[in-house]
Scaffold this motif. Structure first.
Motif, PDB file in Angstrom:
ATOM      1  N   LEU A 163      20.410  21.566 -21.316  1.00  0.00           N
ATOM      2  CA  LEU A 163      19.607  21.715 -20.111  1.00  0.00           C
ATOM      3  C   LEU A 163      18.652  22.899 -20.212  1.00  0.00           C
ATOM      4  O   LEU A 163      17.540  22.861 -19.679  1.00  0.00           O
TER       5      LEU A 163
ATOM      6  N   ARG B 110      17.734  24.870 -14.435  1.00  0.00           N
ATOM      7  CA  ARG B 110      19.100  24.348 -14.422  1.00  0.00           C
ATOM      8  C   ARG B 110      20.098  25.421 -14.004  1.00  0.00           C
ATOM      9  O   ARG B 110      19.939  26.609 -14.244  1.00  0.00           O
TER      10      ARG B 110
ATOM     11  N   TYR C  62      20.119  20.082 -12.275  1.00  0.00           N
ATOM     12  CA  TYR C  62      18.773  20.267 -12.809  1.00  0.00           C
ATOM     13  C   TYR C  62      17.780  19.398 -12.055  1.00  0.00           C
ATOM     14  O   TYR C  62      18.170  18.563 -11.229  1.00  0.00           O
TER      15      TYR C  62
END
Length: 555
Positions: free
Chosen positions: A121, A136, A162
């Motif tokens: 992420l 995120r 996210y």
């Protein structure tokens, strides 16, 4: 001028005018190409054999997302491009492309660990240039459960949170077509390219078009042709006799829709299933939709069935992560099945094949573009129109350099998403003051943006019917006059999205809405009944599932 005479005048124009470019295919790629080309000064025609967005571009997962899972395949360039494009498309139409926080639960036995997810992420945010609150966040088990209480507690380990964006792919296509028309493009649906004409050098100089509404055939002259026909792109390459060994591979994806009451998620969730794949469950107004499968498809792309086994696969995966909801087949209100036209890669499964786009150029000058993702439509359009520019340069012409990055789509402009939310409140007040349905404000703004007041004004002038019917009829009339809707099903499925997301709202207004089309296009009583039957057949098609076995849903 009525809708019927307007369409007739457009068809007459085709037989007398020479275009700089004909775009074949009215999905999101073709619509993006038409806008890019028209904004650069090319006299552009876009045609579609059915209705705009009737193929793949109304049957995606309806996310403008960066493709987190493509990091697994190390498709860094693709993730970076589409990740950055998310924000661009959101800015072009924030009423259509809406922020959607995505919850990624981490579970025992899942495909993702906490460290690898955090790193993935982080890379995802870095590639997409994500900033501020959209970056995120990694969550503990307790925090993840607080965000989504329905998650299965005994296997939950934590999660990631996210940013993505949710859209209506068909509406996004329609607004791109309309914006292209605003820049001078000509657009005709239900007009099929059946052949090409060539000059003495065997270069394409025309397209033979069969208008399926009037059953007439027209040869339209042009300097350049781009095929954006998705699953049918190889068919036109065969017509042009330019088909090579490299072509498209069709991957089938199924989505199902349940009421928000049956799956009352607080956020969109991207979750593991038993076979190693991942599914989305995404709340949207009164519904939650779930998808998707990813299997090879060799049938007719015009009629892609949702099998009972497809539905059960999605339900089983959902029930496994949200065990208290206990969804059953009877809970499924609607569904859609589409195919992704991927570029074939030998030895790879459907899920492993790249989502990158590719341009094929034949000796005749035909440009064909296939592959790609909904999110990247604007960049795909830019690349293929640049190739037209190279063809023009060879002829001594020059293509203007502009960018659709700064062209707000019809329905806007909005400064940002906060303005969209404020505007929804304004529309709710207008509906209330007009004795209409204020609870339709979110739906209307999501579909039509700042075009909504014209619909409300027209609805207030209608004296007969319920407030819901008056509003629906005004909406349908708007789509006829401004969005080239030709049949009631065009409105039910692609202009309004009701076939998928608001099935209960169709039947109470269907007769009145059909009469709006009857008046606009002078349908006979027999034709009226035929159109009603088409809508009811479509309802049956998306809500009843054939019991045919599928080998495996994860190959």
């Amino acid at each position: 001028m009525t809708a019927l005479t307007t369409r007739s005048a457009t068809l007459k124009k085709l037989s007398t005018q020479k275009f700089d470019l004909i775009v074949i295919g009215g999905g999101i790629t073709g619509a993006g190409v038409a806008l890019d080309a028209a904004s650069r000064g090319l006299d552009t025609l876009i045609i579609e054999r059915n209705d705009f967005a009737s193929g793949t571009s109304s049957k995606s997962t309806k996310l403008i997302h960066g493709g987190l899972r493509y990091l697994k395949n190390l498709e860094i360039g693709l993730v970076r491009e589409v990740g950055q494009e998310r924000a661009v498309v959101h800015e072009l139409a924030p009423h259509l492309v809406r922020p959607e926080k995505m919850l990624l639960p981490l579970v025992e036995g899942g495909s993702l660990g906490k460290l690898s997810t955090s790193m993935a992420l982080w890379v995802y945010d870095f590639l997409a240039d994500v900033e501020g609150d959209d970056k995120r966040i990694m969550l503990t088990k307790e925090e993840t459960a607080n965000y989504e209480p329905l998650l299965r507690d005994d296997i939950l380990k934590g999660g990631g949170f996210y940013a993505e964006y949710r859209t209506d792919d068909a509406r996004l296509t329609i607004e791109n077509v309309k914006t292209a028309m605003r820049h001078g493009a000509t657009a005709v649906n239900y007009a099929e390219a059946v052949d090409f004409t060539y000059d003495e050098q065997e270069t394409i100089n025309g397209v033979v078009i069969h208008d399926r509404h009037t059953d007439q055939t027209i040869t339209v002259r042009t300097e350049h042709v781009i095929s954006c026909t998705g699953p049918w792109v190889d068919d036109l390459r065969k017509v042009d006799k330019s088909m090579t060994n490299r072509g498209v591979f069709l991957s089938k994806g199924v989505h199902i829709v349940v009421s928000r009451e049956r799956l009352p998620l607080q956020h969109a969730v991207y979750f593991d299933v038993a076979d190693g794949r991942m599914l989305f469950a995404i709340p949207r107004l009164r519904c939650t939709y779930i998808g998707t499968t990813d299997t090879p498809y060799k049938g007719d792309p015009n009629a892609i069935p949702t099998f009972l086994e497809d539905v059960q696969y999605l339900l089983d995966g959902t029930n496994a992560i949200f065990p208290t909801v206990n969804l059953k087949v009877e809970d499924v209100e609607s569904s859609w099945a589409g195919v992704r036209p991927l570029i074939y890669e030998e030895g790879k499964s459907a899920g492993e094949m790249s989502r990158k786009d590719e341009i094929f150029e034949s000796k005749s000058g035909l440009l064909s573009i296939a592959g790609g993702k909904l999110t990247g439509y604007r960049k795909m359009a830019e690349r293929v129109v640049d190739r037209v520019g190279k063809q023009m340069k060879a002829d001594g012409s020059k293509l203007k350099k502009t960018s659709t990055k700064d062209l707000a789509l019809t329905g806007g402009p909005f400064a940002d998403y906060e303005e969209v939310l404020t505007y929804e409140e304004t529309i709710a007040n207008q509906l209330l003051a007009s004795s209409l349905a204020p609870d339709r404000a979110g739906y209307l703004v999501a579909n039509y943006g700042k075009q909504t007041p014209a619909i409300i004004e027209a609805a207030t002038k209608r004296s007969e019917g319920t407030d819901v019917a008056r509003l629906a009829c005004a909406e349908a009339a708007y789509c006829i006059d401004n969005e080239l809707a030709l049949y009631p099903l065009d409105w039910v499925e692609r202009r309004s999205g009701r076939l998928y997301f608001d099935m209960p709202s169709i039947e109470p207004v269907l007769n009145e809405v059909t009469d709006v089309f009857v008046k606009a296009y002078d349908y006979t009583e027999a034709e009226r009944e035929q159109e009603l039957e088409k809508v009811r057949a479509a309802i049956k098609w998306v809500s009843e599932f054939a019991a045919e076995p599928v080998a495996t849903l994860s190959e």
